[in-house]
Motif scaffolding. Structure first.
Motif, PDB file in Angstrom:
ATOM      1  N   GLY A  36      -3.700  -3.231   5.824  1.00  0.00           N
ATOM      2  CA  GLY A  36      -4.964  -3.960   5.750  1.00  0.00           C
ATOM      3  C   GLY A  36      -4.922  -5.291   6.485  1.00  0.00           C
ATOM      4  N   GLN A  55      -7.289   0.413  -0.555  1.00  0.00           N
ATOM      5  CA  GLN A  55      -7.535  -0.975  -0.174  1.00  0.00           C
ATOM      6  C   GLN A  55      -8.938  -1.114   0.421  1.00  0.00           C
ATOM      7  N   ASP A  82      -5.428  -1.515  -5.205  1.00  0.00           N
ATOM      8  CA  ASP A  82      -4.916  -2.126  -3.978  1.00  0.00           C
ATOM      9  C   ASP A  82      -5.872  -3.221  -3.521  1.00  0.00           C
ATOM     10  N   GLU A  83      -5.520  -4.449  -3.795  1.00  0.00           N
ATOM     11  CA  GLU A  83      -6.328  -5.620  -3.434  1.00  0.00           C
ATOM     12  C   GLU A  83      -7.782  -5.482  -3.874  1.00  0.00           C
ATOM     13  N   THR A  85       0.829  -1.195   0.000  1.00  0.00           N
ATOM     14  CA  THR A  85       0.000   0.000   0.000  1.00  0.00           C
ATOM     15  C   THR A  85       0.864   1.245   0.000  1.00  0.00           C
TER      16      THR A  85
HETATM   17 MG   LIG Z   1      -2.104  -2.877   1.915  1.00  0.00          MG
END
Ligand SMILES: [Mg+2]
Ligand SMILES: Nc1ncnc2c1ncn2[C@@H]1O[C@H](COP(=O)(O)OP(=O)(O)OP(=O)(O)O)[C@@H](O)[C@H]1O
Ligand SMILES: Nc1ncnc2c1ncn2[C@@H]1O[C@H](COP(=O)(O)OP(=O)(O)OP(=O)(O)O)[C@@H](O)[C@H]1O
Ligand SMILES: [Mg+2]
Lengths: 235, 229, 257, 235, 229
Positions: free
Chosen positions: E135, B82, B157-158, B42
């Motif tokens: 996260g 994210q 991000d994801e 991130t």
């Molecule tokens: Mg992350």
């Protein structure tokens, strides 16, 4: 109790009687205070945003200063403005003393600290990602700012109501720089002060109730406007 | 497209999360950014997007034959958080914000929004409040907002973490079609999926450095595939 | 010490007279006095409601009504001073020098001069209205401003607006250094300003400190009190004239300074 | 300008001269207002929480009412309390009129609406999951409430400061029900009002500055206490 | 343990998301709750936890030989949000909150917290602000908070979505050991992982109903394994 009850009745009667003298001072009160809020709001939003979002040295001191100015007595603002606007003062040439315009200035000064403090507190609690997201999705600075305000709208409304409450209810500055002149700069609160001076307490309370009833009306309207809804707070 | 040199970043008094002596990317490959929790994925993506300023080093983007420059203006480059931030309004309202910022009006805006909602499976939810969406629907909405823009660079991000299989298939198709139009895409993901399988390059954050592998060309050694092996 | 509550007008309080008198009373008596400085109207209201033990005010008509209604007992004249008409030194309306207050006011109305009125039903305001009536004028000319404030504020306003007003001499003396005004009319017997002390009727409320209040009232009109009042100076000027017991001769109320 | 500058100097001089008469009225002011805030805060927190978290019919009306009462003029509160506490009033037997206790009551009434409104606005903006998470992790209702307050602490501090500012600066109720009695119920603001009546504007402003300086001190202390830090707002 | 009858729930004027005529669970199996985005997994788990009131139907939990009752008191039953809420304090502070609520003091509390931080790989982050975690670290912290309690019932909403492989292995071990102690566990997940593979029952939300399958016993037909096939 009896006397207080009678006073309530009197207030209602006053309101519905459409006494022109009463509506005149109501008009002055609301005109002055609404103008002051409208003028004070945009710069207050800007300052609050800067305090909430921009890390600059001395920021916490600036915030403390704003908080401090919430404790300024209204009459002191009145006194200082009086000395500035007085014939012998530096701004005497503007001949603003004892006009509604001067009262607006006084109320702007009074409204600003509370506006800034409350706006700062609600803008600060908006998620950092809100600004980033808006900017990345193509919002200009101004548009992103408008979006932040929209996200913080409940806090913004609360701030405006608190500031409006403060200035429509204040008397110290209004009486000093307005002069409480009949038909001209007399507001509800300066009229109440006058009734109090005369010992006509019931009349004073009745006027106070008139003010509260109108404020209630304004609030209910606003409540209906914002849709009674509650904020969604899950991130 | 992207040129990074001597980049490093960290927080507080801790040592840097990673150091990237040099990285060059032509923007044509679909990049899968991997790394353990806390490895700094991130952080890296935010730096590339220009949302944070690196402790050290430079990041240079070259878009459309322009001169190399710091991260380009928002709107051209888009980083998707994210956990995406949804505006406090309805699902359609979230897209309308974007339409307004893009200057689209009237029927044009309406039809774009409607078709994007349909594409992301949110047509039934248009008037629902965005923050009452389910986890997967939130991510879909965030992606829908991003697709509306057709950015030049997309840092995801994801994006697949909370999506079901159908949704992953859908966004894979979308990502591939965006890439056709010349959009440069980096995405991070822990789990393997059809999407990561279509990636043709891999950036791996490991032991404080960035390993670059070219998967299509077979340079990346076959890794043990975590959960799904 | 037992507490005596005295409501009085701000003009008396602000002149410093009470700060000068009361400690001398407290020395010889087992009482502590709490002074509540308010307007005349409010002072009488406090008396009516039984929230103070005695009042010291200057509005003869209102005081008479107060006593007649049974709210107050044992009224005593204590002292007097006088009112003056003040205005800008260049006196655009030309009333300077006269000693006929009624004529002066008629001229002001005639010339539509800026006149700032207390407009608050105070003793001073009542005096002013009385004078307008005598002059046969309804004060509704366009530069007549009813300010609805205390004497000090009205003097400040008058100075700012370079207008005219009617003021009691005490407040005038206390404030004149800060004002850009001068006395234009004084010495009219109609400008007489007597002060009375009145006890709140003990039959209406229990818990009143009537004994203390009476002691204070009696002391004020005693020889000791009266001498002290006469000896009081504000900025070197005599301000109040003791007048207990005598049927005050209005002509003595003026001129002394 | 010159006169204003001189006034500043005078204020500073007043403060450092340790004039006992001045410190006496400062003491009364702060004692009364701090007591009022401390007494008003717990019930205000409770009411704010209920308004923010419990959906009951008429909630938005209740909120509108609270907002309305922010617009009540201080002198009207003074008048009403006066009529209640006066010997001729229903509560006359308590003999509270012209005491500091009566002033505290007046200021509680004045502080409550602004406290509730601001606390409501910040508690409302706390994520719904915060309460659920605390309760599930074993917090009792009271503990979960304390946690909510902690999460909203910046807003809570802002609310307390705004309410404190309002009441330390108010004069209408203090003068009506305190009576502005020297050595007893005279506060900074009622003293300012008196100076203003006398036309001693400079003295009034100097007193106002003394108040502001002390308020600044209080704010800076609070600022240091809360650690100058900024809230983390990423969910 | 759990008995659900005629349960259904929905939002606004929409038809119910699903209806569950009857469901009985002894609490001994490790349940994997599956379903597409928006199928109502989160909704179901929240209802089971007693956080929301169902439109219709009843939910009865029987804990420790007590009488069947509505969702048991918090602390015994714990639902972990899909996006967990972290308190606005440090990582260790988040755990200290829990310790205080449990009434633990002094060294006891400190050692429990320290060992839990180590177990979840957050020892290095103890003094970091919780909301600056990555996260995956957030989810680890939320799980750590939950483990501290040793609840009787644990409802986990997509606990593995943003975790790396190592972390999934770790929490799989933790979950299995909790289960040994008699804790009843339901978890939802989109992706297959070592954890879902250890589940021995499956609840599948599909077409408005709940399909129950016993995986160990081989009753659940082999499904196409989404992303990882
Ligand atoms: Mg992350
Ligand atoms: N503001 C901050 N202060 C201190 N440490 C931080 C801060 N922000 C991030 N970190 C730490 O930096 C490390 C990298 O964070 P980052 O969010 O980049 O990880 P990530 O690779 O995205 O992990 P994940 O897969 O869990 O999302 C983490 O250990 C995180 O705790
Ligand atoms: N407050 C609400 N108002 C309206 N609709 C809602 C509300 N809450 C949830 N929904 C809708 O109900 C459906 C089920 O939501 P839920 O969160 O239970 O899904 P889920 O199975 O957990 O999905 P995901 O895998 O994406 O997390 C979704 O379509 C969601 O948009
Ligand atoms: Mg869900």
């Amino acid at each position: 109790m009896h006397e207080l009850m009678a006073t309530m009745g009197k207030a209602l009667h006053l309101l519905v009687s459409f006494d022109p003298a009463l509506w005149e001072i109501i008009g002055v009160s609301f005109r002055v205070s609404l103008t002051a809020i409208l003028v004070a709001l945009p710069p207050a939003l800007l300052v609050a945003l800067v305090l909430a979002r921009v890390a600059f040295p001395g920021r916490w001191l600036a915030i403390s200063l704003v908080n401090t100015f919430m404790a300024v007595p209204t009459v002191v603002v009145g006194l200082v403005l009086f000395m500035l606007l007085s014939r012998s003062g530096p701004l005497g040439e503007w001949q603003l003393l004892f006009t509604q315009r001067a009262m607006v200035i006084g109320q702007i000064i009074l409204a600003s600290p509370i506006l800034i403090a409350m706006l700062h507190s609600s803008l600060q609690s908006i998620d950092q990602r809100a600004w980033e997201t808006a900017r990345q999705l193509g919002a200009g600075r101004l548009q992103a700012f408008a979006m932040l305000i929209h996200e913080a709208r409940f806090g913004v409304i609360a701030a405006v109501l608190a500031a409006f409450g403060r200035i429509i209810a204040e008397v110290g500055s209004a009486v000093m720089i307005g002069g409480n002149i009949e038909h001209f700069t007399r507001t509800i609160t300066t009229a109440i002060a006058l009734e109090t001076l005369k010992g006509e307490f019931a009349q004073g309370i009745a006027l106070g109730m008139v003010l509260l009833l109108l404020a209630l009306l304004l609030n209910v309207l606003l409540g209906v406007m914002r849709g009674r809804g509650q904020q969604m707070v899950s991130a | 497209m992207l040129e990074v040199s001597r980049l490093s970043h960290g927080f507080g008094r801790r040592p840097p999360l990673w150091e990237i002596p040099h990285l060059r990317w032509d923007g044509r490959s679909l990049v899968h950014l991997r790394g353990d929790n806390g490895s700094g994925k991130t952080t890296l993506l935010r730096l590339l997007a220009g949302l944070d300023t690196p402790r050290r080093g430079t990041i240079r983007w070259t878009l459309d034959d322009g001169a190399p420059a710091a991260p380009p203006r928002f709107g051209d480059l888009l980083y998707l958080h994210q956990q995406p931030y949804l505006f406090d309004t309805s699902v359609a309202g979230n897209l309308r914000h974007v339409a307004r910022w893009q200057g689209w009006r009237g029927d044009d805006a309406r039809s774009r929004i409607a078709s994007m909602l349909a594409r992301c499976g949110l047509a039934d939810h248009a008037r629902q409040h965005a923050r009452s969406l389910s986890g997967g629907e939130r991510m879909r909405l965030a992606l829908a907002r991003a697709w509306l823009l057709s950015p030049r660079v997309l840092l995801l991000d994801e994006p697949t973490a909370s999506l079901d299989r159908q949704a992953i298939d859908d966004i894979t198709a979308l990502i591939l079609s965006l890439r056709e139009t010349g959009c440069a895409i980096v995405l991070s993901a822990h789990q393997q999926s059809v999407l990561t399988e279509r990636c043709d390059a891999e950036w791996h954050l490991e032991r404080g450095g960035l390993q670059v592998g070219d998967m299509q060309a077979g340079i990346a050694e076959p890794r043990p595939l975590g959960a799904d092996s | 010490a037992e507490i005596i509550r005295l409501a009085t007008t701000t003009s008396t309080y602000n002149s410093g007279l009470l700060d000068y008198l009361l400690p001398k009373f407290e020395q010889d008596h087992p009482y502590q006095i709490q002074v509540i400085p308010v307007g005349t109207g409010k002072a009488l209201r406090l008396g009516r409601d039984g929230d103070v033990d005695l009042v010291l005010t200057h509005a003869p008509a209102a005081e008479k009504a107060f006593v007649d209604a049974g709210y107050g007992v044992e009224p005593h004249g204590v002292m007097y001073n006088d009112f003056v008409i003040v205005g800008p030194s260049d006196d655009p309306a030309g009333i300077k020098g006269g000693d006929d207050a009624v004529k002066a006011l008629a001229t002001l109305a005639d010339k539509n001069a800026t006149f700032v009125s207390r407009g608050d039903d105070s003793g001073t305001n009542k005096k002013e209205n009385h004078l307008w009536k005598a002059a046969g004028v309804t004060p509704d000319f366009s530069n007549y401003k009813a300010a609805g404030q205390g004497m000090g504020a009205v003097l400040k306003m008058t100075s700012e607006l370079q207008g005219y007003t009617l003021t009691d001499r005490g407040t005038w003396l206390a404030m004149k250094d800060n004002l850009d005004l001068s006395i234009l009319v004084e010495g009219d017997t109609k400008l007489f300003n007597p002060y009375q002390v009145i006890l709140v009727n003990p039959e209406r409320y229990k818990n009143l400190n009537t004994e203390g209040a009476r002691a204070l009232a009696q002391w004020l009109i005693s020889d000791e009190g009266q001498t002290l009042i006469d000896a009081f100076r504000l900025k070197g000027k005599v301000l109040f004239h003791a007048s207990a017991g005598e049927a005050v001769d209005p002509s003595k109320a003026v001129g002394a300074n």
